[in-house]
Design a protein around this motif. Structure first.
Motif, short mmCIF file in Angstrom:
data_model
loop_
_atom_site.label_atom_id
_atom_site.label_comp_id
_atom_site.label_asym_id
_atom_site.label_seq_id
_atom_site.Cartn_x
_atom_site.Cartn_y
_atom_site.Cartn_z
N ARG A 182 -45.33 58.08 67.11
CA ARG A 182 -45.98 59.05 66.23
C ARG A 182 -45.11 60.29 66.03
O ARG A 182 -44.92 60.74 64.88
N GLU A 183 -44.58 60.84 67.11
CA GLU A 183 -43.79 62.06 66.97
C GLU A 183 -42.47 61.78 66.24
O GLU A 183 -41.97 62.64 65.51
N ILE A 184 -41.93 60.58 66.40
CA ILE A 184 -40.70 60.21 65.69
C ILE A 184 -40.97 60.12 64.20
O ILE A 184 -40.25 60.70 63.38
N GLY B 169 -41.53 50.31 63.72
CA GLY B 169 -42.38 50.82 64.79
C GLY B 169 -42.32 49.96 66.04
O GLY B 169 -42.28 50.47 67.16
N GLU B 170 -42.29 48.63 65.85
CA GLU B 170 -42.21 47.72 66.99
C GLU B 170 -40.89 47.89 67.74
O GLU B 170 -40.85 47.89 68.97
N VAL B 171 -39.80 48.03 66.98
CA VAL B 171 -38.48 48.19 67.61
C VAL B 171 -38.42 49.51 68.37
O VAL B 171 -37.95 49.57 69.52
N ILE B 172 -38.90 50.59 67.74
CA ILE B 172 -38.88 51.90 68.39
C ILE B 172 -39.75 51.89 69.63
O ILE B 172 -39.39 52.45 70.68
N ASP B 173 -40.91 51.24 69.54
CA ASP B 173 -41.82 51.17 70.68
C ASP B 173 -41.15 50.51 71.88
O ASP B 173 -41.26 50.97 73.02
N GLU B 174 -40.42 49.42 71.62
CA GLU B 174 -39.73 48.74 72.71
C GLU B 174 -38.61 49.60 73.28
O GLU B 174 -38.39 49.66 74.49
N ARG C 211 -38.08 54.91 50.60
CA ARG C 211 -37.49 55.45 51.82
C ARG C 211 -36.92 54.33 52.68
O ARG C 211 -37.62 53.37 52.98
N PHE C 212 -35.66 54.49 53.06
CA PHE C 212 -34.98 53.54 53.92
C PHE C 212 -34.72 54.20 55.28
O PHE C 212 -34.36 55.38 55.35
N ALA C 213 -34.90 53.42 56.34
CA ALA C 213 -34.58 53.91 57.69
C ALA C 213 -33.36 53.16 58.20
O ALA C 213 -33.25 51.94 58.06
N LEU D 241 -36.07 43.53 53.25
CA LEU D 241 -35.75 44.20 54.51
C LEU D 241 -36.95 44.16 55.45
O LEU D 241 -38.08 43.89 55.03
N TYR D 242 -36.68 44.46 56.70
CA TYR D 242 -37.79 44.63 57.62
C TYR D 242 -38.55 45.91 57.27
O TYR D 242 -37.97 46.89 56.80
N ASN D 243 -39.87 45.88 57.48
CA ASN D 243 -40.73 46.97 57.02
C ASN D 243 -40.97 48.02 58.09
O ASN D 243 -40.40 47.98 59.18
N GLN D 244 -41.86 48.97 57.78
CA GLN D 244 -42.12 50.07 58.70
C GLN D 244 -42.81 49.58 59.97
O GLN D 244 -42.62 50.16 61.04
#
Length: 646
Positions: free
Chosen positions: A350-352, A236-241, A298-300, A229-232
């Motif tokens: 960070r807050e997420i 983070g990169e996806v959430i940042d965008e 842990r899976f997201a 799977l794609y990692n943390q």
């Protein structure tokens, strides 16, 4: 004219292989990844029509002039679009394309639109090229001017934009961005001015695209090796965008309970195989979700728009009620889930991540099958904590940690005989930040040692600059955090500061809380080294920890400070253990300090119980150095005046 097309054929073959490889691999929902796929498609189209046009040029009379124009126009349009895509891809990699206003986008797109239209009308204007009556290709009257202006604009603009926002790009991305533009420009110059009969632009552009693919778009750096799977990092990169573009973020995290214990029982290799099968099944069965493996079981789940997360979470819970793995080694997991809804305002990765981590801990503590929902209020609290953390880091960096001194009253001498040094923090934006707020944060992120060092240096400076004997202050109490006590360099750091300021170690009494007593042997060695120099130790905040009394008695404390919670619980009638605690330590030779003294009645009763020292607002709050000196002298003058009246 006959062109050498062998390099162009090689470029086409490499581009097709890259396209097939790119299609085979999973894609993260990045805008830059979509731009890259478009860029690769345009490169293939360019190569195909460049080769066709060169093949037609060998026997031009075989084809009509219209066909010649059509093939060349398709080539030039695709090439213009490729350069434009290069530029947009570079801007997208900064993550700041959202900040570009519409009017600016129009200016950026204007040369592209002009060139695009110029190519379309070139059969009538002969600007870029023209085909003579025999079908022979010739460059047009404005070829070099238009082409060089177009290329200069779309090479310099994205590079300038990337350089301006370089702090938002990883260093390797900046390096490779410059690299692929340098390769592309080299190919243009070589073909345009030196090897005019050799098609080199295609192979150089393909090499530039290969750099992007291997070093920037390479999915392997975002992939977890164990689960596939794609990692943390990818998450983070996806959430940042998404944060940058204001896209909704709807995310859940599934945590396997006691994962480290399961690793030790089943072995990492077997457990990772099981996790891989979990990842495969969830990916296959669950639609509308991007699945990531974070760490430690842990899976997201990052949900697409209009996806019902409750149904998916329910289905996953039901599946985890059954065992996973092969017949000869099935494993059953207990899971907990936390969810952060898309409607909750979010401002940073960070807050997420912090809120998801905390939400999972809360779900584990509640130990039920209900998803822990993260509220907007909790996100706001985490955001405030991050602001405090930044304020602490800034204060440490700028050496703005200040010290206040709270007087400690001797019941036997009936005067102030010592003070406790307390850290204080005032931020330009947040104002006064209470120690109960910033000290736990500093302990958590590891900056407490820097705070302790700045506090102790100011204490040493205070002692050197003032006549402590004239003040009547025997010693100053300085707190050592549990983190500091674990540092092997603590003793030498303290000694170096005392030597630099030439102070007597007997003027320092260090305070240690019960939470520092996790390794009694190491702590004992550290304390004895400092005691040999003349300093002493207090056990601070007794009653807030869970230390064994025998362990306490084994350590060389001179003073025991009873926490204000025990003092207050006695005086408000909820506990009666305070006199016994004071007696227990007194008969063993410890000096006793009672904290949290706020009234005359409390002071009198604590003195009668046998407390040697009293500390609290009844005597004084913590004061800056100059105010402390004034307070001590005024206190002494009042005491002398009372004695004279008697």
């Amino acid at each position: 004219m006959v062109w050498n097309v062998y390099f162009e054929i090689a470029a086409l073959m490499i581009s097709v292989v890259l396209m097939l490889s790119d299609l085979w691999k999973k894609h993260l929902p990045f805008r830059s990844w979509n731009y890259f796929a478009w860029l690769l498609s345009l490169q293939i189209i360019c190569c195909i029509f460049d080769i066709i046009s060169c093949g037609m040029a060998i026997r031009p009379a075989r084809y009509s002039i219209r066909i010649h124009y059509l093939i060349n126009i398709i080539y030039y349009i695709s090439y213009i679009m490729e350069i434009w895509s290069f530029a947009i891809f570079t801007i997208a990699m900064t993550g700041k394309s959202k900040s570009i206003r519409r009017t600016t986008w129009f200016v950026i797109a204007l040369p592209y639109l002009v060139s695009f239209i110029s190519v379309l009308i070139t059969p009538f204007t002969h600007m870029f090229f023209y085909i003579d009556s025999e079908g022979v290709y010739h460059r047009g009257w404005a070829y070099y001017y238009t082409w060089l202006t177009f290329l200069a604009f779309y090479i310099l603009l994205p590079l300038a934009y990337a350089w301006f926002y370089k702090v938002h790009m990883a260093p390797y991305r900046m390096m490779y961005t410059i690299g692929f533009w340098a390769l592309s420009l080299t190919g243009m110059l070589l073909q345009g001015f030196i090897f005019t009969d050799v098609l080199l632009e295609g192979i150089f552009n393909t090499a530039a695209i290969l750099i992007i693919y291997l070093n920037i778009q390479n999915p392997s750096q975002f992939t977890d090796a164990d689960t596939g799977l794609y990692n943390q990092w990818a998450l983070g990169e996806v959430i940042d965008e998404k944060l940058e573009y204001g896209d909704p973020i709807d995310i859940s995290v599934i945590g396997i309970e006691n994962f480290p214990v399961l690793e030790s029982i089943y072995g990492r290799r077997k457990l990772m195989r099981v996790l891989h099968s979990i990842a495969d099944e969830i990916t296959e069965q669950v639609k509308g979700v991007n699945l990531f493996y974070m760490h430690r079981g842990r899976f997201a789940l990052l949900f697409n728009k209009n996806t019902n997360h409750k149904q998916i979470e329910h289905a996953i819970r039901r599946r985890f009620e059954m065992p996973w793995g092969e017949e000869d080694g099935k494993v059953t997991f207990k899971i907990h889930i936390t969810h952060l809804d898309e409607d909750v305002p979010k401002m940073s990765i960070r807050e997420i991540f912090d809120s998801l981590e905390e939400g999972l801990r809360n779900a584990e503590m509640k130990d039920n099958e209900v998803t822990e929902i993260i509220s907007a209020q909790r996100i706001e609290e985490i955001r405030d904590g991050i602001k405090v953390e930044h304020a602490v880091s800034k204060a440490i960096r700028e050496r703005r940690i200040r010290v206040a001194f709270q007087p400690i009253y001797s019941t036997k001498k009936e005067r102030i005989i010592s003070v406790e040094a307390l850290a204080r923090l005032v931020d330009d934006e947040l104002g006064i930040i209470e120690p109960d707020v910033f000290i736990p944060i500093a302990e958590k992120n590891g900056t407490i040692g820097f705070i302790g060092s700045q506090v102790f240096e100011q204490v040493c400076s205070f002692i050197r600059e003032r006549d402590m004997e004239d003040l009547g202050v025997r010693f100053i109490e300085v707190n050592l955090s549990p983190i500091q006590c674990k540092s092997g360099e603590l003793v030498s750091d303290l000694f170096n500061l005392m030597d630099r300021y030439e102070i007597d170690p007997r003027q320092i009494n260090f305070e240690i809380t019960e939470s520092a007593m996790t390794d009694g042997k190491i702590l004992n060695e550290m304390m004895n080294k400092i005691i040999q120099r003349g300093s002493t130790f207090s056990l601070d905040d007794y009653g807030t920890g869970y230390s064994n009394l025998v362990e306490l008695l084994d350590l060389p404390f001179k003073i025991v400070k009873i926490d204000k919670s025990l003092v207050w619980s006695y005086f408000n009638g909820t506990s009666d253990v305070l006199p016994d605690i004071i007696k227990t330590f007194s008969i063993r030779g410890y000096e006793i300090v009672a904290e949290g003294v706020e009234t005359h009645n409390m002071a009198e009763k604590l003195r009668d119980m046998g407390c040697d020292y009293l500390q609290g607002f009844y005597f004084s709050k913590a004061l800056p150095a100059d105010q402390l000196v004034s307070y001590v002298y005024n206190n002494r003058r009042l005491r002398i005046m009372e004695e004279m009246r008697l």
